[in-house]
Motif scaffolding. Structure first.
Motif, PDB file in Angstrom:
ATOM      1  N   ARG A 109       0.904  -1.245  -0.115  1.00 42.20           N
ATOM      2  CA  ARG A 109       0.105   0.002   0.170  1.00 42.20           C
ATOM      3  C   ARG A 109       0.903   1.146   0.105  1.00 42.20           C
ATOM      4  O   ARG A 109       1.816   1.362   0.830  1.00 42.20           O
ATOM      5  CB  ARG A 109      -1.083  -0.204   1.033  1.00 42.20           C
ATOM      6  CG  ARG A 109      -2.113   1.174   1.063  1.00 42.20           C
ATOM      7  CD  ARG A 109      -3.171   0.925   2.047  1.00 42.20           C
ATOM      8  NE  ARG A 109      -2.529   1.317   3.353  1.00 42.20           N
ATOM      9  CZ  ARG A 109      -3.056   1.351   4.534  1.00 42.20           C
ATOM     10  NH1 ARG A 109      -3.999   0.294   4.392  1.00 42.20           N
ATOM     11  NH2 ARG A 109      -2.428   1.667   5.603  1.00 42.20           N
ATOM     12  N   VAL A 110       0.626   2.008  -0.952  1.00 46.37           N
ATOM     13  CA  VAL A 110       1.520   3.262  -1.057  1.00 46.37           C
ATOM     14  C   VAL A 110       0.705   4.553  -1.141  1.00 46.37           C
ATOM     15  O   VAL A 110      -0.646   4.615  -1.557  1.00 46.37           O
ATOM     16  CB  VAL A 110       2.349   3.356  -2.367  1.00 46.37           C
ATOM     17  CG1 VAL A 110       3.327   1.841  -2.144  1.00 46.37           C
ATOM     18  CG2 VAL A 110       1.372   2.995  -3.658  1.00 46.37           C
ATOM     19  N   GLU A 111       1.044   5.781  -1.114  1.00 48.66           N
ATOM     20  CA  GLU A 111       0.610   6.960  -1.234  1.00 48.66           C
ATOM     21  C   GLU A 111       1.093   7.606  -2.782  1.00 48.66           C
ATOM     22  O   GLU A 111       2.155   7.280  -3.362  1.00 48.66           O
ATOM     23  CB  GLU A 111       1.136   8.212  -0.445  1.00 48.66           C
ATOM     24  CG  GLU A 111       0.965   7.849   1.084  1.00 48.66           C
ATOM     25  CD  GLU A 111      -0.594   8.371   1.333  1.00 48.66           C
ATOM     26  OE1 GLU A 111      -1.125   8.941   0.796  1.00 48.66           O
ATOM     27  OE2 GLU A 111      -1.191   7.546   2.295  1.00 48.66           O
ATOM     28  N   HIS A 112      -0.127   7.705  -3.617  1.00 50.82           N
ATOM     29  CA  HIS A 112       0.109   8.110  -4.971  1.00 50.82           C
ATOM     30  C   HIS A 112      -1.161   9.368  -5.085  1.00 50.82           C
ATOM     31  O   HIS A 112      -2.139   9.012  -5.176  1.00 50.82           O
ATOM     32  CB  HIS A 112      -0.033   7.108  -5.955  1.00 50.82           C
ATOM     33  CG  HIS A 112       0.119   7.548  -7.214  1.00 50.82           C
ATOM     34  ND1 HIS A 112      -0.969   7.488  -8.094  1.00 50.82           N
ATOM     35  CD2 HIS A 112       1.239   7.774  -8.019  1.00 50.82           C
ATOM     36  CE1 HIS A 112      -0.383   7.814  -9.394  1.00 50.82           C
ATOM     37  NE2 HIS A 112       0.859   8.149  -9.377  1.00 50.82           N
ATOM     38  N   ASP A 113      -0.533  10.439  -5.552  1.00 53.54           N
ATOM     39  CA  ASP A 113      -1.414  11.636  -5.981  1.00 53.54           C
ATOM     40  C   ASP A 113      -2.327  11.852  -4.597  1.00 53.54           C
ATOM     41  O   ASP A 113      -3.757  12.008  -5.001  1.00 53.54           O
ATOM     42  CB  ASP A 113      -2.293  11.413  -7.270  1.00 53.54           C
ATOM     43  CG  ASP A 113      -1.472  11.601  -8.488  1.00 53.54           C
ATOM     44  OD1 ASP A 113      -0.453  11.917  -8.489  1.00 53.54           O
ATOM     45  OD2 ASP A 113      -1.821  10.743  -9.438  1.00 53.54           O
ATOM     46  N   GLY A 114      -1.983  11.825  -3.374  1.00 50.94           N
ATOM     47  CA  GLY A 114      -2.967  11.682  -2.413  1.00 50.94           C
ATOM     48  C   GLY A 114      -3.851  11.027  -2.172  1.00 50.94           C
ATOM     49  O   GLY A 114      -4.563  11.140  -1.047  1.00 50.94           O
ATOM     50  N   LYS A 115      -3.596   9.628  -2.558  1.00 51.29           N
ATOM     51  CA  LYS A 115      -4.566   8.763  -2.329  1.00 51.29           C
ATOM     52  C   LYS A 115      -3.794   7.367  -2.035  1.00 51.29           C
ATOM     53  O   LYS A 115      -2.559   7.273  -2.262  1.00 51.29           O
ATOM     54  CB  LYS A 115      -5.354   8.121  -3.396  1.00 51.29           C
ATOM     55  CG  LYS A 115      -6.094   9.311  -4.193  1.00 51.29           C
ATOM     56  CD  LYS A 115      -6.918   8.917  -5.482  1.00 51.29           C
ATOM     57  CE  LYS A 115      -7.576  10.148  -6.042  1.00 51.29           C
ATOM     58  NZ  LYS A 115      -7.837   9.792  -7.458  1.00 51.29           N
ATOM     59  N   GLN A 116      -4.318   6.600  -1.146  1.00 51.34           N
ATOM     60  CA  GLN A 116      -3.815   5.295  -0.694  1.00 51.34           C
ATOM     61  C   GLN A 116      -4.136   4.195  -1.826  1.00 51.34           C
ATOM     62  O   GLN A 116      -5.387   4.073  -1.997  1.00 51.34           O
ATOM     63  CB  GLN A 116      -4.293   4.830   0.622  1.00 51.34           C
ATOM     64  CG  GLN A 116      -3.547   5.686   1.646  1.00 51.34           C
ATOM     65  CD  GLN A 116      -3.725   5.202   3.014  1.00 51.34           C
ATOM     66  OE1 GLN A 116      -4.312   4.098   3.080  1.00 51.34           O
ATOM     67  NE2 GLN A 116      -3.062   5.705   3.978  1.00 51.34           N
ATOM     68  N   VAL A 117      -3.073   3.831  -2.431  1.00 53.69           N
ATOM     69  CA  VAL A 117      -3.337   2.707  -3.523  1.00 53.69           C
ATOM     70  C   VAL A 117      -2.419   1.643  -3.372  1.00 53.69           C
ATOM     71  O   VAL A 117      -1.578   1.483  -2.491  1.00 53.69           O
ATOM     72  CB  VAL A 117      -3.127   3.438  -5.027  1.00 53.69           C
ATOM     73  CG1 VAL A 117      -4.440   4.538  -5.405  1.00 53.69           C
ATOM     74  CG2 VAL A 117      -1.736   4.035  -4.965  1.00 53.69           C
ATOM     75  N   TRP A 118      -2.331   0.556  -4.372  1.00 52.97           N
ATOM     76  CA  TRP A 118      -1.757  -0.680  -4.099  1.00 52.97           C
ATOM     77  C   TRP A 118      -0.792  -0.758  -5.243  1.00 52.97           C
ATOM     78  O   TRP A 118      -1.027  -0.451  -6.509  1.00 52.97           O
ATOM     79  CB  TRP A 118      -2.432  -1.893  -4.085  1.00 52.97           C
ATOM     80  CG  TRP A 118      -3.434  -1.818  -2.650  1.00 52.97           C
ATOM     81  CD1 TRP A 118      -4.474  -1.235  -2.448  1.00 52.97           C
ATOM     82  CD2 TRP A 118      -3.127  -2.427  -1.502  1.00 52.97           C
ATOM     83  NE1 TRP A 118      -5.077  -1.160  -1.302  1.00 52.97           N
ATOM     84  CE2 TRP A 118      -4.088  -2.052  -0.589  1.00 52.97           C
ATOM     85  CE3 TRP A 118      -2.061  -3.246  -1.276  1.00 52.97           C
ATOM     86  CZ2 TRP A 118      -4.307  -2.365   0.692  1.00 52.97           C
ATOM     87  CZ3 TRP A 118      -2.043  -3.461   0.268  1.00 52.97           C
ATOM     88  CH2 TRP A 118      -3.060  -3.244   1.032  1.00 52.97           C
ATOM     89  N   MET A 119       0.353  -1.116  -5.068  1.00 51.63           N
ATOM     90  CA  MET A 119       1.524  -1.310  -6.191  1.00 51.63           C
ATOM     91  C   MET A 119       1.851  -2.896  -5.914  1.00 51.63           C
ATOM     92  O   MET A 119       2.352  -3.404  -4.823  1.00 51.63           O
ATOM     93  CB  MET A 119       2.843  -0.694  -5.864  1.00 51.63           C
ATOM     94  CG  MET A 119       4.130  -0.905  -6.639  1.00 51.63           C
ATOM     95  SD  MET A 119       3.912  -0.591  -8.241  1.00 51.63           S
ATOM     96  CE  MET A 119       3.981   1.186  -8.261  1.00 51.63           C
ATOM     97  N   PRO A 120       1.813  -3.683  -6.930  1.00 54.42           N
ATOM     98  CA  PRO A 120       2.148  -5.141  -7.062  1.00 54.42           C
ATOM     99  C   PRO A 120       3.766  -5.217  -6.731  1.00 54.42           C
ATOM    100  O   PRO A 120       4.682  -4.477  -7.423  1.00 54.42           O
ATOM    101  CB  PRO A 120       1.903  -5.629  -8.486  1.00 54.42           C
ATOM    102  CG  PRO A 120       1.799  -4.445  -9.406  1.00 54.42           C
ATOM    103  CD  PRO A 120       1.365  -3.149  -8.246  1.00 54.42           C
ATOM    104  N   ALA A 121       4.220  -6.106  -5.884  1.00 50.94           N
ATOM    105  CA  ALA A 121       5.643  -6.566  -5.469  1.00 50.94           C
ATOM    106  C   ALA A 121       6.459  -6.752  -6.939  1.00 50.94           C
ATOM    107  O   ALA A 121       7.614  -6.342  -6.752  1.00 50.94           O
ATOM    108  CB  ALA A 121       5.651  -7.375  -4.619  1.00 50.94           C
TER     109      ALA A 121
END
Length: 87
Positions: free
Chosen positions: A57-69
């Motif tokens: 779970r990461v911060e992107h453009d002020g939102k919490q989103v998910w990045m695949p490993a």
């Protein structure tokens, strides 16, 4: 560069939603700060056949989103001390 392909990683709003739904947007060379991880998300396979079901779970453009490993450098995935994400 001829013959060279650039692949952007995409972040998602939900790591358990079927692909390709729930895409939040591409990430090009941005530094993302992970806050937690899960090990049982949707399995993602990259262009050379590597695969992983771990998501961060990461911060992107002020939102919490998910990045695949699979889109994170292997040494960063292997050496993470991040906690598991709450439900």
């Amino acid at each position: 560069m001829p013959g060279h392909q650039h692949h952007a990683a995409h972040v998602r709003r939900k790591p358990l939603a079927p692909l390709p739904d729930e895409l939040s947007g591409p990430v090009h060379g941005e530094i993302l700060r992970a806050v937690c991880r899960i090990a049982n998300g949707i399995t993602v396979t990259d262009e050379v056949g590597g695969h992983s079901s771990m998501w961060f779970r990461v911060e992107h453009d002020g939102k919490q989103v998910w990045m695949p490993a699979i889109r994170i450098r292997p040494e960063q995935v292997e050496n993470t001390t991040l906690p598991g994400c709450p439900n």
